[in-house]
Write a protein that holds these residues in place. Structure first.
Motif, PDB file in Angstrom:
ATOM      1  N   GLU A  52      27.379  15.683  23.899  1.00  0.00           N
ATOM      2  CA  GLU A  52      26.811  14.361  23.607  1.00  0.00           C
ATOM      3  C   GLU A  52      27.883  13.316  23.312  1.00  0.00           C
ATOM      4  O   GLU A  52      27.574  12.130  23.218  1.00  0.00           O
ATOM      5  CB  GLU A  52      25.863  14.445  22.405  1.00  0.00           C
ATOM      6  CG  GLU A  52      24.574  15.197  22.678  1.00  0.00           C
ATOM      7  CD  GLU A  52      23.573  15.024  21.558  1.00  0.00           C
ATOM      8  OE1 GLU A  52      22.469  14.508  21.819  1.00  0.00           O
ATOM      9  OE2 GLU A  52      23.905  15.389  20.405  1.00  0.00           O
ATOM     10  N   ALA A  53      29.113  13.757  23.160  1.00  0.00           N
ATOM     11  CA  ALA A  53      30.171  12.857  22.707  1.00  0.00           C
ATOM     12  C   ALA A  53      30.374  11.664  23.638  1.00  0.00           C
ATOM     13  O   ALA A  53      30.594  10.537  23.184  1.00  0.00           O
ATOM     14  CB  ALA A  53      31.482  13.625  22.556  1.00  0.00           C
ATOM     15  N   ASP A  54      30.310  11.871  24.953  1.00  0.00           N
ATOM     16  CA  ASP A  54      30.549  10.789  25.914  1.00  0.00           C
ATOM     17  C   ASP A  54      29.467   9.719  25.878  1.00  0.00           C
ATOM     18  O   ASP A  54      29.684   8.598  26.336  1.00  0.00           O
ATOM     19  CB  ASP A  54      30.661  11.361  27.330  1.00  0.00           C
ATOM     20  CG  ASP A  54      31.905  12.217  27.509  1.00  0.00           C
ATOM     21  OD1 ASP A  54      32.847  12.044  26.696  1.00  0.00           O
ATOM     22  OD2 ASP A  54      31.935  13.048  28.435  1.00  0.00           O
ATOM     23  N   GLN A  55      28.309  10.051  25.355  1.00  0.00           N
ATOM     24  CA  GLN A  55      27.195   9.095  25.330  1.00  0.00           C
ATOM     25  C   GLN A  55      27.213   8.216  24.086  1.00  0.00           C
ATOM     26  O   GLN A  55      26.455   7.259  23.984  1.00  0.00           O
ATOM     27  CB  GLN A  55      25.862   9.858  25.380  1.00  0.00           C
ATOM     28  CG  GLN A  55      25.759  10.852  26.531  1.00  0.00           C
ATOM     29  CD  GLN A  55      24.611  11.825  26.310  1.00  0.00           C
ATOM     30  OE1 GLN A  55      23.622  11.501  25.671  1.00  0.00           O
ATOM     31  NE2 GLN A  55      24.750  13.029  26.850  1.00  0.00           N
ATOM     32  N   LEU A  56      28.097   8.546  23.127  1.00  0.00           N
ATOM     33  CA  LEU A  56      28.107   7.844  21.841  1.00  0.00           C
ATOM     34  C   LEU A  56      29.435   7.107  21.664  1.00  0.00           C
ATOM     35  O   LEU A  56      30.473   7.717  21.466  1.00  0.00           O
ATOM     36  CB  LEU A  56      27.905   8.860  20.711  1.00  0.00           C
ATOM     37  CG  LEU A  56      26.643   9.729  20.829  1.00  0.00           C
ATOM     38  CD1 LEU A  56      26.661  10.859  19.805  1.00  0.00           C
ATOM     39  CD2 LEU A  56      25.382   8.880  20.674  1.00  0.00           C
ATOM     40  N   ASN A  57      29.364   5.781  21.772  1.00  0.00           N
ATOM     41  CA  ASN A  57      30.580   4.980  21.720  1.00  0.00           C
ATOM     42  C   ASN A  57      30.681   4.074  20.499  1.00  0.00           C
ATOM     43  O   ASN A  57      31.714   3.455  20.266  1.00  0.00           O
ATOM     44  CB  ASN A  57      30.684   4.115  22.982  1.00  0.00           C
ATOM     45  CG  ASN A  57      30.736   4.969  24.233  1.00  0.00           C
ATOM     46  OD1 ASN A  57      31.569   5.870  24.350  1.00  0.00           O
ATOM     47  ND2 ASN A  57      29.827   4.715  25.171  1.00  0.00           N
ATOM     48  N   SER A  58      29.598   3.963  19.732  1.00  0.00           N
ATOM     49  CA  SER A  58      29.626   3.129  18.526  1.00  0.00           C
ATOM     50  C   SER A  58      28.500   3.576  17.598  1.00  0.00           C
ATOM     51  O   SER A  58      27.639   4.362  17.984  1.00  0.00           O
ATOM     52  CB  SER A  58      29.439   1.651  18.875  1.00  0.00           C
ATOM     53  OG  SER A  58      28.096   1.409  19.255  1.00  0.00           O
ATOM     54  N   ASP A  80      24.955   3.217  18.938  1.00  0.00           N
ATOM     55  CA  ASP A  80      24.402   4.284  19.774  1.00  0.00           C
ATOM     56  C   ASP A  80      23.768   5.366  18.911  1.00  0.00           C
ATOM     57  O   ASP A  80      22.723   5.922  19.251  1.00  0.00           O
ATOM     58  CB  ASP A  80      25.498   4.903  20.644  1.00  0.00           C
ATOM     59  CG  ASP A  80      26.056   3.922  21.658  1.00  0.00           C
ATOM     60  OD1 ASP A  80      25.291   3.019  22.071  1.00  0.00           O
ATOM     61  OD2 ASP A  80      27.227   4.035  22.032  1.00  0.00           O
ATOM     62  N   LEU A 118      34.007  11.957  16.873  1.00  0.00           N
ATOM     63  CA  LEU A 118      33.953  10.650  17.520  1.00  0.00           C
ATOM     64  C   LEU A 118      35.066   9.735  17.021  1.00  0.00           C
ATOM     65  O   LEU A 118      35.406   9.742  15.838  1.00  0.00           O
ATOM     66  CB  LEU A 118      32.595   9.997  17.270  1.00  0.00           C
ATOM     67  CG  LEU A 118      31.377  10.788  17.784  1.00  0.00           C
ATOM     68  CD1 LEU A 118      30.100  10.061  17.450  1.00  0.00           C
ATOM     69  CD2 LEU A 118      31.477  11.022  19.293  1.00  0.00           C
ATOM     70  N   ASP A 119      35.590   8.949  17.923  1.00  0.00           N
ATOM     71  CA  ASP A 119      36.710   8.073  17.621  1.00  0.00           C
ATOM     72  C   ASP A 119      36.239   6.650  17.326  1.00  0.00           C
ATOM     73  O   ASP A 119      36.610   5.707  18.000  1.00  0.00           O
ATOM     74  CB  ASP A 119      37.712   8.070  18.784  1.00  0.00           C
ATOM     75  CG  ASP A 119      38.992   7.326  18.423  1.00  0.00           C
ATOM     76  OD1 ASP A 119      39.262   7.196  17.225  1.00  0.00           O
ATOM     77  OD2 ASP A 119      39.701   6.882  19.333  1.00  0.00           O
ATOM     78  N   PHE A 120      35.374   6.512  16.316  1.00  0.00           N
ATOM     79  CA  PHE A 120      35.004   5.173  15.853  1.00  0.00           C
ATOM     80  C   PHE A 120      34.609   5.230  14.387  1.00  0.00           C
ATOM     81  O   PHE A 120      34.228   6.273  13.865  1.00  0.00           O
ATOM     82  CB  PHE A 120      33.891   4.540  16.709  1.00  0.00           C
ATOM     83  CG  PHE A 120      32.587   5.298  16.727  1.00  0.00           C
ATOM     84  CD1 PHE A 120      31.693   5.244  15.676  1.00  0.00           C
ATOM     85  CD2 PHE A 120      32.245   6.057  17.843  1.00  0.00           C
ATOM     86  CE1 PHE A 120      30.500   5.935  15.720  1.00  0.00           C
ATOM     87  CE2 PHE A 120      31.045   6.742  17.892  1.00  0.00           C
ATOM     88  CZ  PHE A 120      30.159   6.681  16.824  1.00  0.00           C
TER      89      PHE A 120
END
Length: 325
Positions: free
Chosen positions: A164-170, A173, A248-250
């Protein structure tokens, strides 16, 4: 009969102060002010104390031949038991270095607690002398204990399943997905999520320990786990399912976590003493006990690496080199 003329009034006699006397007076006033200022500075200097004085008069350490340190055993790379069953990790290395500074080289009794309330209560009740257990310095906790630090500043992060990591950018999301998120009860992570009303957009689940949250996400019962970045990184590294987990990187919150050492609320002398050592370490920079602790533990984690390899500054008291009168 003629009126006699009014006699003229005599001019008042003015005793003019000589210029030399005015100058002398000004000089004397200036000298007096300098002497008063010097006396005040001397008085302040006399009020300063040495580390030896703080150590000898600390209600917690006075007369002690061993030191009891509250730690954790559930955080890989931070506070855990190694293969030999010995305490290990970043917090442990910091604790050992401070104990040595205090004169307790190998005279340490390690005390572990299951959760945060127990760790803080142990300090309050005098069951441990200090606690170095990845404790965030919050205003609520300052009502229970005094804090020394921070000795680490690091952000919150979120762990999710890799698929799921690629679908979550912030964080938006995360909110739009109404994901079930796990964190530990009473943690700074829980406080941040509730303060920002994120819990209204998420299904927030809390447990007393990190292990419970890890099992929750590993078994796919929860979609995310929020905690300090270094905590999540260490837990993922030691997980048998680490390839199925991603961090995640945010940013999760605006503020970074300020990690501190808990000392008894009645011992400001011990607080100041420990602050003086942290301050000295920070000024040493390379080769300091702090950097040695970091490089041998958290610095081994690829995700963290050298990003946080900088000891934070502390507000340390000014100490004297000679004992007070």
């Amino acid at each position: 009969m003629q009126n006699s003329p009014t006699p003229l009034l005599a001019a008042p006699v003015v005793n003019e102060v000589p210029v030399w006397r005015r100058l002398l007076t000004a000089v004397m006033v200036a000298v007096l002010m300098v002497l008063v200022g010097a006396a005040a500075c001397a008085e302040q200097q006399e009020k300063k104390v040495t580390r030896e004085w703080l150590r000898a008069n600390s209600p917690t350490l006075r007369g002690k031949t061993r030191i009891r340190i509250g730690v954790r055993e559930d955080l890989p790379y931070i506070g855990y038991r190694n293969e030999k069953g010995e305490p290990a990790g970043f917090d442990i290395e910091i604790a050992k270095a401070l104990a040595k500074e205090l004169g307790f080289d190998n005279e340490i009794d390690w005390k572990s607690s299951k959760d945060l309330p127990d760790r803080l209560s142990a300090v309050e009740r005098g069951e441990v002398d200090i606690a170095i257990a990845n404790i965030s310095m919050t205003e609520e906790r300052k009502e229970q204990v005094l804090f020394v630090g921070p000795y680490l500043v690091i952000p919150l992060a979120m762990m999710v399943r890799s698929d799921e990591a690629d679908q979550l950018n912030s964080i938006n999301d995360i909110k739009s997905e109404r994901m079930q998120v796990c964190t530990t009860t009473g943690s700074a992570a829980e406080k941040t999520l509730r303060a920002k009303d994120l819990d209204e957009d998420l299904e927030l689940v809390t447990f007393n320990t990190n292990d419970e949250c890890m099992k929750w996400i590993e078994k796919r019962k929860s979609r995310a786990f929020v905690n300090d970045l270094h905590v999540l990184t260490g837990l993922r590294e030691k997980s048998a399912k680490k390839d199925e987990l991603a961090i995640l990187d945010f940013a999760i919150g605006d503020a970074e976590e300020r990690i501190g050492i808990a000392v008894p609320g009645n011992d400001e002398l011990l607080r100041d003493l420990l602050l003086s050592y942290l301050d000295e370490w920070q000024r040493k920079s390379e080769g300091s006990p702090w950097l040695k602790a970091y490089d041998s533990t958290l610095g081994q984690l690829k995700l963290i690496d050298g990003k946080y390899r900088s000891q934070p500054r502390v507000n340390a008291p000014q100490l004297a080199t000679k004992a007070p009168r």
